[in-house]
Each structure stands twice: as structure tokens, then as C-alpha cells.
Design a protein around this motif. Structure first.
Motif, short mmCIF file in Angstrom:
data_model
loop_
_atom_site.label_atom_id
_atom_site.label_comp_id
_atom_site.label_asym_id
_atom_site.label_seq_id
_atom_site.Cartn_x
_atom_site.Cartn_y
_atom_site.Cartn_z
N UNK A 1 -3.47 2.79 -9.62
CA UNK A 1 -2.68 2.19 -8.55
C UNK A 1 -3.43 2.18 -7.22
N UNK A 2 -4.44 3.03 -7.08
CA UNK A 2 -5.12 3.18 -5.80
C UNK A 2 -6.62 2.83 -5.85
N UNK B 1 0.83 -1.20 0.00
CA UNK B 1 0.00 0.00 0.00
C UNK B 1 0.87 1.26 0.00
N UNK B 2 1.92 1.25 0.80
CA UNK B 2 2.82 2.41 0.86
C UNK B 2 3.50 2.61 -0.50
N UNK B 3 3.99 1.52 -1.08
CA UNK B 3 4.64 1.61 -2.39
C UNK B 3 3.67 2.14 -3.44
N UNK B 4 2.45 1.64 -3.44
CA UNK B 4 1.44 2.10 -4.41
C UNK B 4 1.12 3.57 -4.18
N UNK C 1 -9.93 -4.95 -8.61
CA UNK C 1 -8.64 -4.69 -7.96
C UNK C 1 -7.44 -5.29 -8.70
N UNK C 2 -7.67 -6.21 -9.61
CA UNK C 2 -6.58 -6.75 -10.41
C UNK C 2 -5.93 -5.65 -11.26
N UNK C 3 -6.62 -4.54 -11.42
CA UNK C 3 -6.06 -3.43 -12.20
C UNK C 3 -4.86 -2.77 -11.52
N UNK C 4 -4.72 -2.97 -10.20
CA UNK C 4 -3.55 -2.40 -9.51
C UNK C 4 -2.25 -3.00 -10.05
#
Length: 127
Positions: free
Chosen positions: A62-63, A6-9, A72-75
Motif C-alpha cells: 500500500x505504501x 495517501x492518508x487512507x493508504x 506504483x500500480x501495485x497500490x
């Protein structure tokens, strides 16, 4: 691991949003006058603006899919697209001899690879 992803994204989304807003709304001539933006003087304004819009979409990709639970697979898919974008940026900056920017793009690429690997393999979104 989920928190690290989550932080990286979030970090990568912030980078993408800032770069996207800049490329979309700052005139190409002004971008070309700044260090790192020289490449914009060699391409059309439409191309620069298109890259900016793609970066804004990447920030959202990304979020938002993870936050909303909609596709959510789009992340990780977005992270893979960012890897391709950074590969192109590395080639562009390398041709101009801007090796510091190549290294920065490599860091962004590695962050995107971590997100893609993490969300496809280690901690995929379920549900």
C-alpha cells in the motif's frame, strides 16, 4: 484528493502491519484466547501465520510502490486484494456471531475500495 488517498493508504497500511505482526509472531493459542481471535482456534497455526505474512506484504504494497516509484500500480492492486481479504474476514466473523468485527472489517473494506477507486480512476500515479 491525493492527500486523502495517501492518508487512507497510511491508515490501512498501519492496520495491516499491526494485524500481520500479531498473526505472524503471536502464538495461535494466545490469539484464540482474545476477543476477535477465537477463529484462530479453528484453523492451523500455518494458516494464521500465512495470513499474517500476507497482511505484512499488504502494508508494504500500500505504501512502498508509490514511495519508490517502482510499479506504483501495485497500490490499487493491493487495495483490491485487501478487499478480498476483508470479505473473507467478514464471513468468518459473521459465522461466529461477531457482528461488531464484521462492521470493522466493512470499514477496512470501504477504505481499501476508496484507495483502489482513487488510484485506478481519480488520482492514478503517473510516470
Amino acid at each position: 484528493m491525493d492527500l486523502a488517498l495517501w492518508i487512507a493508504a497510511g491508515l490501512l497500511a498501519a492496520v495491516a502491519l499491526l494485524g500481520g505482526i500479531t498473526k505472524t509472531f503471536v502464538p495461535r493459542e494466545r490469539l484464540a484466547a482474545h476477543r476477535g481471535g477465537e477463529w484462530t482456534g479453528h484453523v492451523g497455526a500455518g494458516f494464521v501465520r500465512t495470513l499474517g505474512v500476507l497482511e505484512i506484504l499488504a502494508a508494504a504494497g500500500l505504501i512502498l510502490p508509490a514511495v519508490t516509484g517502482i510499479a506504483p500500480v501495485m497500490v490499487p492492486v493491493t487495495a483490491v486484494c485487501w478487499i478480498l481479504l476483508m470479505a473473507g474476514a467478514m464471513v468468518t466473523h459473521g459465522r461466529l456471531g461477531q457482528y461488531g468485527l464484521v462492521l470493522l472489517n466493512l470499514v477496512y473494506l470501504a477504505l481499501a475500495a476508496f484507495i483502489a477507486w482513487g488510484r485506478f480512476v481519480l488520482e492514478p500515479f503517473t510516470g
